[in-house]
Design a protein around this motif. Structure first.
Motif, PDB file in Angstrom:
ATOM      1  N   ASP A  83       0.812  -1.217   0.000  1.00  8.96           N
ATOM      2  CA  ASP A  83       0.000   0.000   0.000  1.00  8.96           C
ATOM      3  C   ASP A  83       0.851   1.276   0.000  1.00  8.96           C
ATOM      4  N   CYS A  84       2.023   1.200  -0.605  1.00 13.92           N
ATOM      5  CA  CYS A  84       2.976   2.315  -0.601  1.00 13.92           C
ATOM      6  C   CYS A  84       2.988   2.995  -1.964  1.00 13.92           C
ATOM      7  N   PRO A  85       2.569   4.272  -2.043  1.00 13.83           N
ATOM      8  CA  PRO A  85       2.584   4.973  -3.333  1.00 13.83           C
ATOM      9  C   PRO A  85       3.998   5.094  -3.919  1.00 13.83           C
ATOM     10  N   SER A  86       5.006   5.287  -3.065  1.00  8.93           N
ATOM     11  CA  SER A  86       6.385   5.388  -3.563  1.00  8.93           C
ATOM     12  C   SER A  86       6.831   4.072  -4.188  1.00  8.93           C
ATOM     13  N   CYS A  87       6.322   2.963  -3.665  1.00 12.37           N
ATOM     14  CA  CYS A  87       6.680   1.650  -4.220  1.00 12.37           C
ATOM     15  C   CYS A  87       6.123   1.499  -5.629  1.00 12.37           C
ATOM     16  N   THR A  88       4.898   1.920  -5.821  1.00 14.34           N
ATOM     17  CA  THR A  88       4.292   1.865  -7.148  1.00 14.34           C
ATOM     18  C   THR A  88       5.060   2.766  -8.111  1.00 14.34           C
TER      19      THR A  88
END
Length: 177
Positions: A83-88
């Motif tokens: 659920d990490c936007p930076s990961c996406t």
């Protein structure tokens, strides 16, 4: 009267210039603080020379993986949170690095942390770039042993030893212990 008007215009101009300079300084301060925060996160995690910890995990493919599977050769290890936007945002960079690692004869492993990691769209998107993807609870022991301080974290291993950690080029998301 013209001297008063000229004085007021001069004071106003100096005030506007002062405000502009203050905004520039504050903006630069924020940028430097973000760089410092990323450096602090990177210093907490795996460092060059650290070995790959002992682990056993079951990948999405059903294959049981151990540290012995990755003790020789090149390994690109990506640690993500479902659920990490930076990961996406980091996926295109990770995929490009995975292609380069594979072209050099290396392997690619991705860990996706979180209770719902197995069903997440991030996990599904990692299946192509990574040779093996270890989701959710299966990834927890390795995640804990790695001491990953932030998401995403990308590590390059050579013969089971960290060759280069990756400092995120975006704001890191603290990893829960």
């Amino acid at each position: 009267m013209p001297y008063v008007i000229a004085g007021l215009v001069l004071v106003g101009a100096v005030a506007v210039l002062n405000l502009v300079l203050l905004m520039v300084v504050l903006r630069r301060w924020q940028e430097l603080e973000a760089v410092r925060r990323r450096a602090d996160f990177a210093a907490q995690g795996p460092q060059p020379g650290d070995g790959l910890p002992d682990f056993t995990a079951t990948a999405l493919s059903g294959r049981t993986l151990t540290q012995d599977d990755f003790r020789s050769g090149e390994l690109l290890l990506g640690v993500f949170s479902h659920d990490c936007p930076s990961c996406t945002d980091a996926l295109p960079d990770f995929a490009a690095r995975a292609d380069r690692a594979r072209a050099a004869g290396g392997r690619v492993l991705a860990l996706v942390i979180g209770a719902e990691a197995g069903e997440s769209s991030l996990t599904a998107r990692l299946v192509g770039p990574a040779d093996e993807v270890v989701p959710g609870p299966e990834a927890a022991p390795l995640f804990g042993a790695l001491r990953v301080p932030a998401f995403p974290t990308i590590l390059s291993y050579r013969d089971g030893v960290v060759a280069a950690p990756s400092a995120a080029d975006r704001e890191p998301v603290p990893a829960a212990s």
